[in-house]
Design a protein around this motif. Structure first.
Motif, PDB file in Angstrom:
ATOM      1  N   GLY A  68       0.831  13.658  -2.038  1.00 10.16           N
ATOM      2  CA  GLY A  68       1.848  12.618  -1.954  1.00 10.16           C
ATOM      3  C   GLY A  68       1.859  11.870  -0.646  1.00 10.16           C
ATOM      4  O   GLY A  68       2.182  10.680  -0.602  1.00 10.16           O
ATOM      5  N   LEU A  69       1.528  12.546   0.434  1.00  8.06           N
ATOM      6  CA  LEU A  69       1.458  11.899   1.748  1.00  8.06           C
ATOM      7  C   LEU A  69       0.022  11.894   2.256  1.00  8.06           C
ATOM      8  O   LEU A  69      -0.234  11.931   3.462  1.00  8.06           O
ATOM      9  CB  LEU A  69       2.384  12.604   2.746  1.00  8.06           C
ATOM     10  CG  LEU A  69       3.885  12.461   2.460  1.00  8.06           C
ATOM     11  CD1 LEU A  69       4.700  13.260   3.466  1.00  8.06           C
ATOM     12  CD2 LEU A  69       4.309  10.999   2.462  1.00  8.06           C
ATOM     13  N   GLY A  70      -0.938  11.842   1.308  1.00  9.08           N
ATOM     14  CA  GLY A  70      -2.347  11.748   1.690  1.00  9.08           C
ATOM     15  C   GLY A  70      -2.617  10.515   2.518  1.00  9.08           C
ATOM     16  O   GLY A  70      -3.443  10.519   3.420  1.00  9.08           O
ATOM     17  N   CYS A  71      -1.897   9.424   2.183  1.00 14.31           N
ATOM     18  CA  CYS A  71      -1.857   8.231   3.041  1.00 14.31           C
ATOM     19  C   CYS A  71      -0.481   8.242   3.689  1.00 14.31           C
ATOM     20  O   CYS A  71       0.516   7.853   3.046  1.00 14.31           O
ATOM     21  CB  CYS A  71      -2.075   6.956   2.230  1.00 14.31           C
ATOM     22  SG  CYS A  71      -3.783   6.693   1.704  1.00 14.31           S
ATOM     23  N   PRO A  72      -0.355   8.695   4.926  1.00 15.01           N
ATOM     24  CA  PRO A  72       0.960   8.925   5.527  1.00 15.01           C
ATOM     25  C   PRO A  72       1.698   7.677   5.984  1.00 15.01           C
ATOM     26  O   PRO A  72       2.819   7.785   6.478  1.00 15.01           O
ATOM     27  CB  PRO A  72       0.633   9.829   6.723  1.00 15.01           C
ATOM     28  CG  PRO A  72      -0.766   9.462   7.091  1.00 15.01           C
ATOM     29  CD  PRO A  72      -1.457   9.118   5.793  1.00 15.01           C
ATOM     30  N   SER A  73       1.092   6.507   5.850  1.00 15.41           N
ATOM     31  CA  SER A  73       1.784   5.287   6.255  1.00 15.41           C
ATOM     32  C   SER A  73       1.672   4.242   5.146  1.00 15.41           C
ATOM     33  O   SER A  73       0.937   4.419   4.174  1.00 15.41           O
ATOM     34  CB  SER A  73       1.213   4.734   7.567  1.00 15.41           C
ATOM     35  OG  SER A  73      -0.138   4.352   7.400  1.00 15.41           O
ATOM     36  N   TRP A  74       2.428   3.150   5.309  1.00 15.63           N
ATOM     37  CA  TRP A  74       2.416   2.065   4.318  1.00 15.63           C
ATOM     38  C   TRP A  74       2.725   0.769   5.028  1.00 15.63           C
ATOM     39  O   TRP A  74       3.583   0.738   5.907  1.00 15.63           O
ATOM     40  CB  TRP A  74       3.463   2.344   3.224  1.00 15.63           C
ATOM     41  CG  TRP A  74       3.380   1.388   2.077  1.00 15.63           C
ATOM     42  CD1 TRP A  74       2.694   1.540   0.910  1.00 15.63           C
ATOM     43  CD2 TRP A  74       4.043   0.125   1.975  1.00 15.63           C
ATOM     44  NE1 TRP A  74       2.867   0.474   0.104  1.00 15.63           N
ATOM     45  CE2 TRP A  74       3.694  -0.437   0.729  1.00 15.63           C
ATOM     46  CE3 TRP A  74       4.885  -0.617   2.827  1.00 15.63           C
ATOM     47  CZ2 TRP A  74       4.160  -1.680   0.306  1.00 15.63           C
ATOM     48  CZ3 TRP A  74       5.343  -1.853   2.415  1.00 15.63           C
ATOM     49  CH2 TRP A  74       4.980  -2.366   1.160  1.00 15.63           C
ATOM     50  N   PRO A  75       2.064  -0.347   4.724  1.00 12.34           N
ATOM     51  CA  PRO A  75       1.062  -0.541   3.668  1.00 12.34           C
ATOM     52  C   PRO A  75      -0.322  -0.004   4.008  1.00 12.34           C
ATOM     53  O   PRO A  75      -1.178   0.059   3.148  1.00 12.34           O
ATOM     54  CB  PRO A  75       1.038  -2.054   3.504  1.00 12.34           C
ATOM     55  CG  PRO A  75       1.377  -2.588   4.849  1.00 12.34           C
ATOM     56  CD  PRO A  75       2.382  -1.621   5.425  1.00 12.34           C
ATOM     57  N   ARG A  76      -0.552   0.377   5.272  1.00 11.30           N
ATOM     58  CA  ARG A  76      -1.829   0.979   5.616  1.00 11.30           C
ATOM     59  C   ARG A  76      -1.884   2.407   5.094  1.00 11.30           C
ATOM     60  O   ARG A  76      -0.855   3.048   4.893  1.00 11.30           O
ATOM     61  CB  ARG A  76      -2.040   0.953   7.127  1.00 11.30           C
ATOM     62  CG  ARG A  76      -2.227  -0.447   7.705  1.00 11.30           C
ATOM     63  CD  ARG A  76      -2.400  -0.365   9.216  1.00 11.30           C
ATOM     64  NE  ARG A  76      -2.787  -1.665   9.791  1.00 11.30           N
ATOM     65  CZ  ARG A  76      -1.945  -2.604  10.141  1.00 11.30           C
ATOM     66  NH1 ARG A  76      -0.632  -2.393   9.979  1.00 11.30           N
ATOM     67  NH2 ARG A  76      -2.367  -3.747  10.647  1.00 11.30           N
ATOM     68  N   CYS A  77      -3.103   2.904   4.903  1.00 16.09           N
ATOM     69  CA  CYS A  77      -3.254   4.297   4.483  1.00 16.09           C
ATOM     70  C   CYS A  77      -2.965   5.225   5.661  1.00 16.09           C
ATOM     71  O   CYS A  77      -2.206   6.189   5.543  1.00 16.09           O
ATOM     72  CB  CYS A  77      -4.659   4.537   3.922  1.00 16.09           C
ATOM     73  SG  CYS A  77      -4.952   6.237   3.368  1.00 16.09           S
ATOM     74  N   THR A  78      -3.572   4.944   6.775  1.00 15.43           N
ATOM     75  CA  THR A  78      -3.308   5.667   8.017  1.00 15.43           C
ATOM     76  C   THR A  78      -3.019   4.633   9.097  1.00 15.43           C
ATOM     77  O   THR A  78      -3.388   3.464   8.957  1.00 15.43           O
ATOM     78  CB  THR A  78      -4.533   6.514   8.444  1.00 15.43           C
ATOM     79  OG1 THR A  78      -5.685   5.668   8.528  1.00 15.43           O
ATOM     80  CG2 THR A  78      -4.803   7.619   7.436  1.00 15.43           C
ATOM     81  N   PRO A  79      -2.327   5.021  10.139  1.00 12.57           N
ATOM     82  CA  PRO A  79      -2.029   4.051  11.201  1.00 12.57           C
ATOM     83  C   PRO A  79      -3.293   3.343  11.693  1.00 12.57           C
ATOM     84  O   PRO A  79      -4.239   3.982  12.132  1.00 12.57           O
ATOM     85  CB  PRO A  79      -1.406   4.925  12.306  1.00 12.57           C
ATOM     86  CG  PRO A  79      -0.814   6.080  11.572  1.00 12.57           C
ATOM     87  CD  PRO A  79      -1.747   6.351  10.435  1.00 12.57           C
ATOM     88  N   GLY A  80      -3.311   2.029  11.547  1.00  7.26           N
ATOM     89  CA  GLY A  80      -4.450   1.244  12.015  1.00  7.26           C
ATOM     90  C   GLY A  80      -5.556   1.052  11.008  1.00  7.26           C
ATOM     91  O   GLY A  80      -6.556   0.401  11.319  1.00  7.26           O
ATOM     92  N   SER A  81      -5.406   1.593   9.781  1.00  3.88           N
ATOM     93  CA  SER A  81      -6.478   1.462   8.787  1.00  3.88           C
ATOM     94  C   SER A  81      -5.893   1.369   7.386  1.00  3.88           C
ATOM     95  O   SER A  81      -5.037   2.169   7.003  1.00  3.88           O
ATOM     96  CB  SER A  81      -7.431   2.656   8.868  1.00  3.88           C
ATOM     97  OG  SER A  81      -8.415   2.584   7.851  1.00  3.88           O
ATOM     98  N   PHE A  82      -6.383   0.358   6.628  1.00  5.85           N
ATOM     99  CA  PHE A  82      -5.943   0.224   5.245  1.00  5.85           C
ATOM    100  C   PHE A  82      -6.682   1.182   4.313  1.00  5.85           C
ATOM    101  O   PHE A  82      -6.272   1.381   3.173  1.00  5.85           O
ATOM    102  CB  PHE A  82      -6.145  -1.221   4.763  1.00  5.85           C
ATOM    103  CG  PHE A  82      -5.111  -2.173   5.289  1.00  5.85           C
ATOM    104  CD1 PHE A  82      -3.871  -2.285   4.669  1.00  5.85           C
ATOM    105  CD2 PHE A  82      -5.358  -2.947   6.413  1.00  5.85           C
ATOM    106  CE1 PHE A  82      -2.908  -3.159   5.149  1.00  5.85           C
ATOM    107  CE2 PHE A  82      -4.406  -3.825   6.897  1.00  5.85           C
ATOM    108  CZ  PHE A  82      -3.171  -3.932   6.269  1.00  5.85           C
ATOM    109  N   VAL A  83      -7.773   1.735   4.772  1.00  4.89           N
ATOM    110  CA  VAL A  83      -8.546   2.691   3.975  1.00  4.89           C
ATOM    111  C   VAL A  83      -8.444   4.055   4.655  1.00  4.89           C
ATOM    112  O   VAL A  83      -8.112   4.154   5.843  1.00  4.89           O
ATOM    113  CB  VAL A  83     -10.022   2.255   3.855  1.00  4.89           C
ATOM    114  CG1 VAL A  83     -10.121   0.925   3.138  1.00  4.89           C
ATOM    115  CG2 VAL A  83     -10.681   2.177   5.226  1.00  4.89           C
TER     116      VAL A  83
END
Length: 343
Positions: A68-83
């Motif tokens: 559920g939090l595999g991508c811990p941020s939004w709209p980016r997947c991780t801080p500084g990266s959309f992938v």
């Protein structure tokens, strides 16, 4: 003996290379929306039903795999990266699962846009279809924003529950588009007695209440989606019993509807629709009780979510089968589309 070339391997049965075949399919798909027929309009609507039901199930799979939090941020997947990018707090597999589900949202959006284009390009244009089609991209946009809230709230069970229920609403809108695209625009005429049709609406309402009870049970029990996620502060045994009681209410209403349809002179398709609904409900009930006694294994929970969407679709279908708007192209009821009970 002649050697098999790479070109031969990428050729289709009709001799065309694979790239050419793919271009042909893409053009066919484009023209099905840009120059739609009644049949292609309905196929786009059906695709929307499938896409919305599918992403509801894959969303549950994300939670059931602990992603559920595999991508811990939004709209980016991780801080500084959309992938997905290396992140100490999350395994690469969990990140890939969550990111994959986000990518599926673009597929749902593409189908939604296809529905809108087909509805507005259809000749003659039908206002009912354009309005229903516009619900789809609007719903995708709402889900995207709400999905961000789900992530930022660390999978708070309230936000997760609403996320699923919005999908249920989008499935309803997509199914309405599918049903309306296969019929005319005559005023709706009941094919059953008004009390039976009212019973059908009560049944659909009960199914929705059942879905709400289900998400509360889910938000109270295991499979939160991440160790950091909070849960509802309810007693799981009490919630499970309440959910089971609601199941019996839905089954009772379904049996009542089947009996009413059987003893009255109604179209066979309405009876068959109610029978399909009962079958799906019974299968769903079996899965529910088995998962309960096996301590809710993740696979059966996912299967139960799939069953929930199928019960919802089957219930909606029954209601639509109990009335008619005439054949395609009709603005007034056809002579044989009279009320089956004469009221």
């Amino acid at each position: 003996m002649c050697a098999v070339t790479a070109a031969d391997q990428f050729s289709s049965n009709d001799g065309r290379p694979l790239p050419e075949r793919l271009r042909g399919r893409a053009l066919e798909l484009f023209h099905s929306a840009w120059s739609p027929t009644a049949a292609s309009m309905r196929r786009w609507a059906l695709a929307s039903v499938v896409a919305n039901a599918g992403i509801a199930v894959t969303g549950a799979a994300v939670r059931l795999t602990g992603s559920g939090l595999g991508c811990p941020s939004w709209p980016r997947c991780t801080p500084g990266s959309f992938v997905p990018a290396p992140h100490d707090a999350h395994a690469p597999l969990n990140m890939a699962i969550e990111f994959g589900n986000r990518l599926l949202s673009f597929l749902v959006l593409a189908v939604a846009v296809g529905c809108v284009v087909a509805a507005f390009r259809l000749v003659p244009r039908r206002r009912a279809l354009t309005r229903l089609a516009l619900i789809q991209p609007a719903g995708v946009a709402l889900q995207a924003v709400w999905g961000g809230l789900v992530v930022r709230s660390a999978l708070n069970p309230v936000t997760v529950s609403v996320h699923f229920l919005v999908s249920i609403g989008m499935i309803a809108g997509a199914f309405a588009l599918y049903a309306r695209s296969g019929e005319g625009d005559a005023p709706a005429r009941r094919l059953v007695h008004r009390d039976i049709r009212t019973l059908g609406f009560v049944l659909v309402t009960a199914v929705f209440v059942l879905l709400v009870a289900g998400v509360v049970v889910t938000g109270t029990g295991p499979h939160s989606g991440d160790e950091a996620a909070s849960r509802f502060n309810f007693d799981i045994e009490t919630m499970a019993r309440l959910h089971a009681d609601t199941v019996w209410v839905v089954l009772g209403l379904t049996f009542a509807l089947l009996f009413a349809l059987h003893v009255t002179d109604v179209p066979g398709r309405a009876r068959r629709g109610a029978l399909v609904l009962l079958g799906v409900e019974l299968a769903q009930g079996v899965i529910g009780y088995v998962q309960y006694f096996l301590a809710v294994p993740a696979f059966l929970v996912g299967l139960h979510v799939l069953g929930s969407t199928l019960v919802w679709i089957a219930a909606l279908r029954v209601v639509f089968l109990m009335r008619s708007r005439g054949p395609l192209g009709s603005l007034t009821p056809a002579p044989n589309e009279v009320d089956a009970v004469g009221v």
